[in-house]
Design an enzyme around this catalytic site. Sequence first.
Site, mmCIF file in Angstrom:
data_model
loop_
_atom_site.group_PDB
_atom_site.id
_atom_site.type_symbol
_atom_site.label_atom_id
_atom_site.label_comp_id
_atom_site.label_asym_id
_atom_site.label_seq_id
_atom_site.Cartn_x
_atom_site.Cartn_y
_atom_site.Cartn_z
ATOM 1 N N HIS B 70 0.817 -1.202 0.000
ATOM 2 C CA HIS B 70 0.000 0.000 0.000
ATOM 3 C C HIS B 70 0.862 1.268 0.000
ATOM 4 O O HIS B 70 0.586 2.240 -0.705
ATOM 5 C CB HIS B 70 -0.942 -0.038 1.208
ATOM 6 C CG HIS B 70 -1.708 1.218 1.423
ATOM 7 N ND1 HIS B 70 -1.363 2.141 2.385
ATOM 8 C CD2 HIS B 70 -2.793 1.728 0.787
ATOM 9 C CE1 HIS B 70 -2.214 3.154 2.338
ATOM 10 N NE2 HIS B 70 -3.089 2.929 1.375
ATOM 11 N N GLU B 73 2.240 1.866 -3.352
ATOM 12 C CA GLU B 73 1.190 2.419 -4.220
ATOM 13 C C GLU B 73 1.149 3.948 -4.087
ATOM 14 O O GLU B 73 1.123 4.674 -5.075
ATOM 15 C CB GLU B 73 -0.162 1.809 -3.829
ATOM 16 C CG GLU B 73 -1.365 2.426 -4.513
ATOM 17 C CD GLU B 73 -2.490 2.758 -3.544
ATOM 18 O OE1 GLU B 73 -2.834 3.952 -3.420
ATOM 19 O OE2 GLU B 73 -3.016 1.818 -2.890
ATOM 20 N N HIS B 74 1.192 4.442 -2.843
ATOM 21 C CA HIS B 74 1.181 5.899 -2.632
ATOM 22 C C HIS B 74 2.423 6.544 -3.257
ATOM 23 O O HIS B 74 2.331 7.574 -3.913
ATOM 24 C CB HIS B 74 1.192 6.205 -1.130
ATOM 25 C CG HIS B 74 -0.161 6.255 -0.513
ATOM 26 N ND1 HIS B 74 -0.633 7.375 0.132
ATOM 27 C CD2 HIS B 74 -1.152 5.329 -0.423
ATOM 28 C CE1 HIS B 74 -1.849 7.137 0.593
ATOM 29 N NE2 HIS B 74 -2.190 5.893 0.278
#
Lengths: 429, 431
Positions: B70, B73-74
Amino acid sequence: MISLESKTLSKKINIHLLPTRKFKTVLVSVFLHQTLEKDLASQTALLPAVLERGTREYPSFRDLKIKLEELYGAELRADVLKKGERHILSFSLEVINDKFAPGENLLQQGLSMLKNLIGDPFLENGVFKREYVQQEKEQLVKEIQGLINDKVNYALESCVQEMCSGERFGVFKYGSIEDLEPISPESLYSYYRELLRNNPIDVFVVGEIEPDKTFALVQDIFDFPRDAGRGDLPPVEVYRIPKEVRFKEEFLPVTQGKLTLGYRINTSYRDDDYVDMLLYNGILGGFPHSKLFQNVREKASLAYYAFSRLEKHKGIQLIGSGIEAENYERALEIIQEQVEELKKGNITHEEMEYTKRGLISQYSIIGDSPYSLVSFFLDGLISQRETDVEYFIGRIQDIKEADVIEASRKVCLDTIYFLCPEDRKGGIQ
Amino acid sequence: MELTIKENIVLEEKVYSAVLDGGPAVYVLPREGYNKKYAIFSTHFGSIDNTFRAAGDGEEKMTLPDGVAHFLEHKLFDDEEGNIFDRFAAYGASPNAFTSFTHTTYLFSCTDFFLENFRLLLDFVQTPYFTEESVAKEQGIIQQEIRMYEDNPEWRVFFNLLKALYEKHPVRNDIAGTVESISRITKDILYQCYNTFYHPRNMALFVIGNVSPQEIVNEVAESISRRTFPPFSEMNRIYPKEKAAVNEKKIVEKLAVSQPVFNLGFKDTYTYMEGQQLLFRELITELLLEMIFGRSEKLYTRLYEEGLIDEHFFSEYTAELSYGYTLLGGRTKDPERLHEELLAGIRGIKKEGLKRDSFERHKRKLRGEFLRSFNSLEFIANNYLAYRFRKIDFFEVIDVLEKIRLEDLQKRLDEHLIEDLHAISIVYPFQ
């Protein structure tokens, strides 16, 4: 763009057809308009739930569901919408195109169920069934109390209720527990008969349809008595300059604080400069490239989300952001700085252009979904601004920086609401 | 580049595809008459892929702090000049991304400048740029994302249930990790994961809208040819051995809610499946759940009328390559009683047997709902790739559904909904 074919029946019922071959389904939406009012809201909100419990032909929720599943999982729903100071009962039917289910006549069968749902509810002694009303009252109480489970929405709604406490718009979509209490099967049923008899009705049908045949099928739904007596519903109150900024903080056992700012934009959807306000809102907080996202999130790392949005009919703008309670002052300062920047005209060429393109994209895709098509045209009807998507796209293209600055001058801060973690009590002023 | 065309007559849809030499699989579904164009670029790397042997033989096993997929992803949205949101904005596009247990997806939707936006998508996903400063900056943002979920009762009750079901499988960990675990993420970890999991062979693209398949495949081929990649080795994902039994019977937490929030889960007996076999398992389980807990069934009406459930009650089944579970949930005034009633409902069905008319009806309903959801471009694209990572052709849902017999469900009922293999999770209000 898909064009609208409209017809008005003698009984103040408007039927709007949107024939298109784009979708795999046909959507039929019926809107029964009511004004949003404290004394009426709980009754209006209770109605869809009670109506969904059964009809004369399908006396229970289960009977209805069984029939809908046989129609290839057709969707038949009753709901309540709050749009500006309108409280609208919405009934909708969505069936897959008949060609996907050879030998069936899904649209016709679905329409007959829709007719049942609206005009032929299950009655006992001439009124709604007592248990249904009682059970749905209890469910609605839980729904009203359950708002608190979703903290993001709870914070936005709390800000609105504080800001508009003396106005019709301050009434919650589901009404209130105290107003729900005295409703009886008798009072609710006679309220519904009144609504059906008097209030404006709009019908939309979107999908692969033959207009003439569809007009006839839809007309058949409305074989109940209608008066043409009552006039239009009262217009929404928009314009207001707050004397001073209201503050409210509320403490709950949560980990994240939710900061919400409510602004009066003194512009409504029907105003010519509404489009300027759209751009103002877009530059401030409608996109990832907007000032709020860039400054509160990307530069200061204070939040995961920071946005602004308009309530287009009421003329309100809400800014929302989830932050650590200790960052309350910093976040508030950065947010207000962004508003000031706009008022001062500190808008880059990129901010203007990117926001225009983003908004134009949003308008261009309205025709790609049956639900957004219906919602777009319904907004136009409510504000008596019946126009098409191309109008908005054209207007957005022509906006100048000066128009946005002009719009920004009409924006006034009204209310600051902070949902604060309980363990921070006393920490903020 | 040769394109393969697959047509589904029932759905009236055509998918063009190509698997590029050394590159990702590309799928295009042209939809004339639509203004919206939607493109997604996914890698088969999600929150559960936290232990693996990196590319190349003999590499050491590495275990990541929770939340790396995650976090990555950012951070992929950054480049040397800042973030890429502005560049999509210049073309009127709306970019986004999401991370699930099993994959990470980057996407945009737009109406104009499709090719410009598509190139941007290909570029930014294939150009990592991580610095210590930008990692530190992101920690503040993701911390607030984690906090937001900590206050979300549906999210909390769900992850507590997964913790109750699973002892070791990483599906028990929050996708975004914890405030503590993300503080241990460094730029080196991000690069290492990027180099292992963002290999084009581990990735796929789906584009839908009024677009030209050939043009899209050419763009991807061009973009891949400008880059060099190490030889691809199917990365060695390592999942700990999970016991058959549940980890804990019950997990309870308190939050600011109006009434208790309840989840009940059945842990699937694990046997590795993929492709049509896995799809079959998914569909029979979903049908089975509909037949027991669906809105047209007597159990639903009874629980609703007693005020034990409301319209938010749901049942669903998740079929993944390395785990599977059934989930029931909703808000309730009395979680203990609802718990008993749901188990009693299953016992009742086991005793009475499944009814043919209900079976046929629910099958019809699933078929209609599947067709109906094809109005949404996002639904098609997102599911197509999510199913593909499980080696399933999403369009086969319709055909496989037709093959299901009532006996399949009866068998599934006996083997899956076993009382010993269930756990519950409750979020209570503060008093």
